[in-house]
Design a protein around this motif. Structure first.
Motif, mmCIF file in Angstrom:
data_model
loop_
_atom_site.group_PDB
_atom_site.id
_atom_site.type_symbol
_atom_site.label_atom_id
_atom_site.label_comp_id
_atom_site.label_asym_id
_atom_site.label_seq_id
_atom_site.Cartn_x
_atom_site.Cartn_y
_atom_site.Cartn_z
ATOM 1 N N TYR A 131 43.319 35.134 50.251
ATOM 2 C CA TYR A 131 42.222 35.200 49.283
ATOM 3 C C TYR A 131 42.600 36.016 48.049
ATOM 4 C CZ TYR A 131 39.154 33.247 52.858
ATOM 5 O OH TYR A 131 38.567 32.419 53.795
ATOM 6 N N THR A 133 43.293 39.182 47.824
ATOM 7 C CA THR A 133 42.488 40.402 47.865
ATOM 8 C C THR A 133 43.367 41.598 48.217
ATOM 9 O OG1 THR A 133 40.567 39.133 48.589
ATOM 10 C CG2 THR A 133 40.513 41.521 48.964
ATOM 11 N N ILE A 283 35.003 38.170 52.633
ATOM 12 C CA ILE A 283 35.623 38.030 51.308
ATOM 13 C C ILE A 283 35.029 36.859 50.532
ATOM 14 C CG2 ILE A 283 37.805 37.597 50.120
ATOM 15 C CD1 ILE A 283 39.192 39.173 52.345
ATOM 16 N N LYS A 287 32.801 37.410 47.051
ATOM 17 C CA LYS A 287 33.278 36.765 45.815
ATOM 18 C C LYS A 287 32.225 35.832 45.258
ATOM 19 C CE LYS A 287 38.308 37.075 46.179
ATOM 20 N NZ LYS A 287 39.571 36.320 46.155
ATOM 21 N N ARG A 292 34.205 42.049 42.907
ATOM 22 C CA ARG A 292 35.649 42.077 42.778
ATOM 23 C C ARG A 292 36.213 43.079 43.799
ATOM 24 N NH1 ARG A 292 38.423 46.096 39.842
ATOM 25 N NH2 ARG A 292 37.057 47.788 39.100
ATOM 26 N N PHE A 293 37.436 42.856 44.197
ATOM 27 C CA PHE A 293 38.085 43.722 45.189
ATOM 28 C C PHE A 293 39.189 44.518 44.493
ATOM 29 C CE2 PHE A 293 36.145 40.366 47.615
ATOM 30 C CZ PHE A 293 35.625 41.026 48.718
#
Length: 733
Positions: A131, A133, A283, A287, A292-293
């Protein structure tokens, strides 16, 4: 001359032959050690130091790890600044400033504690990478040194690394030096595994800043002084409880919606399959909600809190990680060997008990015509003036007709004169230059008037019935030799009691087993009888090895003769009275056994009785008198390891179980031998002290064999305190 009579076949190998007279003249100082002597001393010390180092490294780097589980909750106490307890989850106390950082809205930092784990960390990393992330992994030094490749994978994927101490202790309970050691070892592990250091840290068992108390704040300030930026959390998923993937994902979702959060998850410490599934739910969900990560470095406003190490730190770390890796491999191998040795020991004890009972209960068919004809008794002697009177008088009192031949092998004391002065009927004293025990025995055999020859050492005392019982198996013309039952005659002191236990266990149980299997490896020098024809077939007594008794016994097997055991043919002999004498004696025995086994190794490929002994007797000898005793110290070494680094209660129970098995075997052996069980109180001490000496003796003997050194004869000092005790005959169930 004289050497210890009997080698109990369980723990100690046989007895050696010839000796040389001591050089006359003034006593000189001890000469410097030769390279071969140094080899036999230095190698065991190096091996012991290596094993101790390995166990210490493995014990410290793997001991007692538990995951975070429950962190501190509730409100902080007085002494913690309000700006900290009400601040954000990232705290910077480095230098002279105090600053905390909050998580921006719609921003999530996924953090993982307790790794790296070889199973779950790569799976979590795969989900994050899928992802796109980033994650922040707070790793322990223990896990890093055990799984350095997993950490390198995280670094290559661009994830952030933080310190979670080395062994995961509660830092509030540790001294300042212990905290420093935890940090230094963890940084060393990071340097060796991935070539990095990091200034980002999360204290074990910490949670939100509001839960900081005074002790934790004191540690936090000290960590800041050392340059660490501390990470706390906004939301704890409690994924270690395994509540389900959806429950974990819901707990990680910021509340109220739109709020930012540092989320605590775990990638080690147990089954993390629900955490992996929760990430697949969490996740995409966040999203889709516009989150946001990010990493904790981004919250602080810096690109990265970790940095590459210099060359010195890199190689120091690699050496450290390599040492831990080697230690883990060695301990794993030792554990496997321990299981193998333990299984062999337990199986051997069970087989010994079963076969010994069968041996004791089997019907004695007996000969229609008992052996009543006279026999010759050969007594080799070298400087035995203290012992020889008791020995010769006990033989003269025999209730079986005997011819006594004393062969004085170049004694420099009054051995021969004392023997002559006894004026015993049927005693012949032969004086000859010193030539060694095998040669003296051969001289006596050649002078014997009868076809059955009994051999004993000059410090051994026979019961009146011993000779008669010893020769009865010769009614069978296939029998070439008979072993008697040697006992310790000087057992009043602790060392004597230990040897008494060893003799009864090793001699009584082992000999019964070997007798049933027709592969008895040794006719003890203290009490044995031979058919003269069989001796000639086997080539007479040989000085090729330091164990002439084992050598001639194996030669008789290869010549096709039967070897029997007579447990009721009792003899009492003098055992060493000091550890130094015991060491010298058993050193010769162990080395002599190896020599004899190597000399007769071709029996493995022979046919008939020789092949039966070679394929059964020699392997049993190698496994239970050389290999198993060499590996048996692992039981004691790992017991110490368990007491220090494992569960002391479990270790004590396991060691007690081993001792209980030994006690059962000893008690049954004493019962079969008609012995009092009273000396068995010394058995625990024997296992702790005496057995260790036997281990070291065997190790030194093996190194001597490897080094190709010819061990010389060393005579033991005699006290002459062996007398004929009132002993009942062995019991028959």
């Amino acid at each position: 001359m004289r050497r210890h009579p009997h080698r109990p076949s369980g723990l100690s190998p046989p007895e050696p032959p010839g000796r040389s007279p001591e050089a006359p003249g003034p006593r000189r100082g001890r000469p410097p050690l030769s390279p071969r002597h140094r080899f036999r001393i230095v190698v065991p010390l190096v091996l012991l130091a290596f094993l101790a180092s390995v166990l210490l490294v493995e014990g410290y780097t793997t001991r007692g790890f538990t995951g975070d589980q429950e962190g501190r909750g509730g409100r902080g106490t007085t002494g913690v600044p309000r700006s900290v307890t009400d601040g954000g989850p990232v705290l910077d106390t480095t230098g002279d400033h105090l600053r905390s950082y909050r998580t921006p809205d719609r921003t999530v930092a996924l953090t993982f504690d307790d790794g790296p784990d070889p199973t779950w960390t790569p799976r979590i990393r795969a989900v994050l990478d899928h992802y796109g992330t980033p994650g922040t992994f707070f790793v322990t030094g223990q896990q890093t040194t055990r799984h350095p490749g997993v950490l390198r994978g995280l670094v290559r994927s661009g994830h952030e690394i933080g310190v979670h101490t080395f062994s995961h202790p509660d830092l509030t309970t540790q001294s300042a030096s212990a905290v420093d050691r935890e940090l230094a070892l963890t940084q060393l592990a990071l340097a060796g595994a991935a070539g990095i250091n990091t200034s980002l840290m999360r204290m074990p068992y910490s949670s939100t800043p509001s839960a900081l108390d005074a002790p934790a704040w004191s540690v936090a300030r000290r960590l800041g002084e050392k340059g660490y930026v501390l990470a706390f959390i906004d939301q704890d998923t409690n994924d270690w409880r395994r509540p389900g993937a959806r429950a974990i994902a819901d707990a990680a979702t910021p509340s109220p919606p739109g709020r930012g959060a540092v989320v605590l998850l775990h990638d080690a410490g147990g089954d993390r399959s629900q955490t992996v599934e929760a990430l697949r739910v969490l996740i995409p969900r966040l999203k889709a909600q516009g989150y946001r990560f990010t990493t904790l470095s981004d919250l602080v406003g810096t690109q990265r809190l970790s940095s590459p190490v210099d060359t010195v730190d890199l190689w120091s770390g690699r050496v450290f990680v390599t040492a831990v890796t080697v230690s883990g491999a060695v301990v794993s191998a030792v554990t496997v060997l321990l299981l193998a040795v333990g299984s062999l020991v337990l199986a051997r004890c069970a087989v010994l008990l079963v076969l010994a009972r069968h041996h004791a209960r089997r019907p004695r068919t007996g000969a229609p015509r008992p052996v009543t004809r006279p026999v010759s008794v050969v007594v080799p002697a070298y400087n035995e003036e203290v012992c020889v009177p008791n020995t010769l008088r006990s033989l003269a009192a025999s209730d079986h007709p005997v011819e006594i031949i004393l062969v004085d092998d170049g004694s420099r004391d009054g051995t021969a004169d004392i023997a002559d002065s006894l004026a015993l009927e049927n005693l012949t004293v032969i004086r000859r230059p010193n030539g060694g025990k095998p040669s003296a025995l051969n001289t006596g055999v050649l002078r014997a008037s009868h076809d059955i020859v009994v051999m004993l050492d000059a410090d051994t005392v026979f019961a009146p019935s011993t000779v008669g019982r010893l020769v009865q198996p010769f009614a069978d013309p296939r029998v070439g030799a008979v072993a008697g039952n040697a006992k310790v005659g000087n057992r009043r002191r602790l060392l004597g009691r230990w040897q008494h236990i060893e003799y009864v266990m090793g001699f009584n149980l082992d000999r019964r087993m070997y007798d049933l299997l027709h592969c008895l490896p040794t006719i003890p020098g203290a009490v044995g009888a031979f058919r003269a024809e069989a001796l000639r077939d086997a080539g007479m007594m040989s000085a090729d090895t330091l164990a002439e008794d084992t050598d001639i016994t194996m030669a008789l097997h290869r010549a096709g003769w039967e070897i029997r055991y007579a447990p009721d043919a009792l003899a009492w002999t003098e055992a060493p009275t000091t550890l130094r004498q015991l060491w010298r004696q058993r050193y010769r025995w162990s080395y002599g056994t190896m020599q004899a086994a190597w000399k007769h190794r071709h029996a493995l490929l022979e046919r008939g009785p020789a092949g039966r002994f070679g394929r059964l007797g020699l392997p049993l000898l190698a496994v239970f008198q050389i290999l198993t005793p060499l590996l048996a110290p692992l039981i004691d070494i790992l017991a110490l390891y368990g007491l220090v680094f494992g569960s002391p209660l479990t270790t004590v129970l396991a060691w007690g179980a081993v001792l209980a098995v030994q006690a059962v075997c000893a008690a049954y052996a004493f019962h079969l031998d008609g012995e009092s069980l009273r000396p068995l109180w010394a058995l625990p001490l024997q296992q702790i002290v005496y057995r260790q000496v036997m281990y070291l003796v065997l190790v030194q003997a093996c190194l001597t064999a490897i080094n190709g050194y010819r061990l010389p004869w060393q005579r033991l000092k005699r006290s002459g305190d062996v007398v004929l005790p009132p002993q009942p005959s062995p019991r028959r169930p």
